[in-house]
Write a protein that holds these residues in place. Structure first.
Motif, PDB file in Angstrom:
ATOM      1  N   ASP A  55       0.626  -0.760  -0.248  1.00  0.00           N
ATOM      2  CA  ASP A  55      -0.079  -0.565  -0.064  1.00  0.00           C
ATOM      3  C   ASP A  55       1.051   1.363   0.103  1.00  0.00           C
ATOM      4  O   ASP A  55       0.654   2.040  -0.005  1.00  0.00           O
ATOM      5  CB  ASP A  55      -0.912  -0.353   1.121  1.00  0.00           C
ATOM      6  CG  ASP A  55      -1.972  -0.748   0.925  1.00  0.00           C
ATOM      7  OD1 ASP A  55      -2.614  -1.324  -0.129  1.00  0.00           O
ATOM      8  OD2 ASP A  55      -2.612  -0.728   2.406  1.00  0.00           O
ATOM      9  N   GLU A  56       1.864   1.260   1.191  1.00  0.00           N
ATOM     10  CA  GLU A  56       3.040   2.204   0.791  1.00  0.00           C
ATOM     11  C   GLU A  56       3.718   2.392  -0.640  1.00  0.00           C
ATOM     12  O   GLU A  56       3.658   3.677  -0.895  1.00  0.00           O
ATOM     13  CB  GLU A  56       3.353   2.266   2.150  1.00  0.00           C
ATOM     14  CG  GLU A  56       2.820   2.290   3.290  1.00  0.00           C
ATOM     15  CD  GLU A  56       3.947   2.314   4.687  1.00  0.00           C
ATOM     16  OE1 GLU A  56       5.445   1.726   4.269  1.00  0.00           O
ATOM     17  OE2 GLU A  56       3.576   2.477   5.562  1.00  0.00           O
ATOM     18  N   ILE A  57       3.702   1.648  -1.025  1.00  0.00           N
ATOM     19  CA  ILE A  57       5.016   1.259  -2.218  1.00  0.00           C
ATOM     20  C   ILE A  57       4.095   2.227  -3.177  1.00  0.00           C
ATOM     21  O   ILE A  57       3.902   3.306  -4.094  1.00  0.00           O
ATOM     22  CB  ILE A  57       5.177   0.268  -2.493  1.00  0.00           C
ATOM     23  CG1 ILE A  57       6.696   0.409  -1.384  1.00  0.00           C
ATOM     24  CG2 ILE A  57       5.887   0.228  -4.353  1.00  0.00           C
ATOM     25  CD1 ILE A  57       7.456  -1.319  -1.407  1.00  0.00           C
ATOM     26  N   LEU A  58       2.368   1.343  -3.466  1.00  0.00           N
ATOM     27  CA  LEU A  58       1.374   1.918  -4.732  1.00  0.00           C
ATOM     28  C   LEU A  58       1.247   3.742  -4.126  1.00  0.00           C
ATOM     29  O   LEU A  58       1.181   3.980  -4.801  1.00  0.00           O
ATOM     30  CB  LEU A  58      -0.118   1.257  -4.230  1.00  0.00           C
ATOM     31  CG  LEU A  58       0.891  -0.235  -5.161  1.00  0.00           C
ATOM     32  CD1 LEU A  58      -0.668  -0.737  -4.932  1.00  0.00           C
ATOM     33  CD2 LEU A  58       1.191  -0.035  -6.594  1.00  0.00           C
ATOM     34  N   LEU A  80      -4.544  -0.924  -8.638  1.00  0.00           N
ATOM     35  CA  LEU A  80      -3.560  -1.484  -8.139  1.00  0.00           C
ATOM     36  C   LEU A  80      -3.881  -2.044  -6.517  1.00  0.00           C
ATOM     37  O   LEU A  80      -3.557  -2.460  -5.371  1.00  0.00           O
ATOM     38  CB  LEU A  80      -2.273  -1.331  -8.238  1.00  0.00           C
ATOM     39  CG  LEU A  80      -1.976  -1.662 -10.065  1.00  0.00           C
ATOM     40  CD1 LEU A  80      -0.427  -1.753 -10.191  1.00  0.00           C
ATOM     41  CD2 LEU A  80      -2.415  -3.354 -10.217  1.00  0.00           C
ATOM     42  N   PHE A  81      -4.376  -0.519  -6.042  1.00  0.00           N
ATOM     43  CA  PHE A  81      -4.831  -0.473  -5.003  1.00  0.00           C
ATOM     44  C   PHE A  81      -6.067  -1.344  -4.053  1.00  0.00           C
ATOM     45  O   PHE A  81      -7.088  -1.396  -5.320  1.00  0.00           O
ATOM     46  CB  PHE A  81      -5.624   0.552  -4.089  1.00  0.00           C
ATOM     47  CG  PHE A  81      -4.407   2.198  -4.602  1.00  0.00           C
ATOM     48  CD1 PHE A  81      -3.817   1.526  -3.159  1.00  0.00           C
ATOM     49  CD2 PHE A  81      -4.530   2.511  -5.663  1.00  0.00           C
ATOM     50  CE1 PHE A  81      -2.452   2.430  -3.392  1.00  0.00           C
ATOM     51  CE2 PHE A  81      -3.442   4.025  -4.750  1.00  0.00           C
ATOM     52  CZ  PHE A  81      -2.022   3.776  -4.317  1.00  0.00           C
ATOM     53  N   ARG A  82      -6.552  -2.290  -2.971  1.00  0.00           N
ATOM     54  CA  ARG A  82      -7.143  -2.528  -2.614  1.00  0.00           C
ATOM     55  C   ARG A  82      -8.072  -1.654  -2.191  1.00  0.00           C
ATOM     56  O   ARG A  82      -8.546  -0.308  -2.071  1.00  0.00           O
ATOM     57  CB  ARG A  82      -6.522  -3.207  -1.081  1.00  0.00           C
ATOM     58  CG  ARG A  82      -5.266  -4.130  -0.997  1.00  0.00           C
ATOM     59  CD  ARG A  82      -4.861  -5.109   0.596  1.00  0.00           C
ATOM     60  NE  ARG A  82      -4.772  -3.487   1.209  1.00  0.00           N
ATOM     61  CZ  ARG A  82      -5.380  -3.505   2.391  1.00  0.00           C
ATOM     62  NH1 ARG A  82      -6.297  -3.695   2.321  1.00  0.00           N
ATOM     63  NH2 ARG A  82      -5.075  -2.082   3.300  1.00  0.00           N
ATOM     64  N   PRO A  83      -9.687  -2.625  -2.716  1.00  0.00           N
ATOM     65  CA  PRO A  83     -11.194  -1.516  -2.265  1.00  0.00           C
ATOM     66  C   PRO A  83     -10.764  -0.055  -0.954  1.00  0.00           C
ATOM     67  O   PRO A  83     -11.454   0.328  -0.959  1.00  0.00           O
ATOM     68  CB  PRO A  83     -11.653  -2.631  -2.605  1.00  0.00           C
ATOM     69  CG  PRO A  83     -11.457  -3.231  -3.293  1.00  0.00           C
ATOM     70  CD  PRO A  83      -9.637  -3.753  -2.522  1.00  0.00           C
TER      71      PRO A  83
END
Length: 195
Positions: A55-58, A80-83
């Motif tokens: 999550d942090e990298i994205l 690409l993030f989670r919902p």
């Protein structure tokens, strides 16, 4: 009299052996449970670390794409993030540059905190099982020690019968009876495990 002392000591010796085995079994059972819980906790914590790192990298890549006004790349990364992160970013406050503020990855509402809290709870349960395992080990050792006392009673009773000297026979008989009495009191005061 020596026959009664020897009979009681034999029964007590057998009982302490049984109890020691029961507590050893309990120890291993608790130890196995502690290891399984600890492994689950480590797996959950590692999974939470992987999710948060991703999550942090994205987020950083997405923010860089937004800052560079590369809308196409930003849209691909956003997908690409989670919902839960997408939902947060849709309504996220913006900083002075007009870019969405990063999620607070230490916030209790952040999704991986659920996994972290569950991992912490599993670790606490593991520690409780370890404590129970140590207690069972101590109880097994106590019954092992009582077994030695009853073996000494058997030895004293067996030797006493071999003496022709009445005084020596009495000393050994009284010693065996005293050890037996002490052993029985300690045995009665010990926690039993009926498995």
């Amino acid at each position: 009299m020596l026959a009664v002392v020897a009979a009681v000591a034999t029964l007590a010796f057998a009982w302490t052996g049984f109890q020691s085995a029961q507590w050893v079994r309990e120890r291993f059972s608790r130890s196995d449970e502690a290891a399984a819980l600890s492994e689950q906790a480590l797996e959950l914590a590692a999974e939470a670390d992987r999710i948060q790192e991703r999550d942090e990298i994205l987020y950083l890549e997405w923010r860089l794409a937004l800052a560079a006004q590369d809308d196409e790349t930003a849209e691909v990364i956003f997908g690409l993030f989670r919902p839960p992160v997408q939902a947060y970013l849709d309504d996220a406050p913006v900083d002075e540059a007009g870019l969405p503020v990063a999620p607070d990855f230490d916030d209790p509402n952040y999704v991986v905190m659920v996994e972290r809290n569950e991992a912490k709870q599993l670790d606490e349960e593991s520690q409780e099982q370890r404590a129970l395992s140590r207690a069972a080990s101590a109880r097994a050792a106590r019954f092992g020690g009582l077994g030695v006392v009853f073996a000494a009673v058997l030895a004293a009773a067996g030797i006493a019968g071999r003496f022709d000297d009445l005084r020596m026979r009495r000393i050994l008989t009284v010693s065996a009876m005293v050890m037996l009495a002490i052993g029985i009191v300690l045995l009665i005061g010990s926690p039993m495990n009926f498995g």
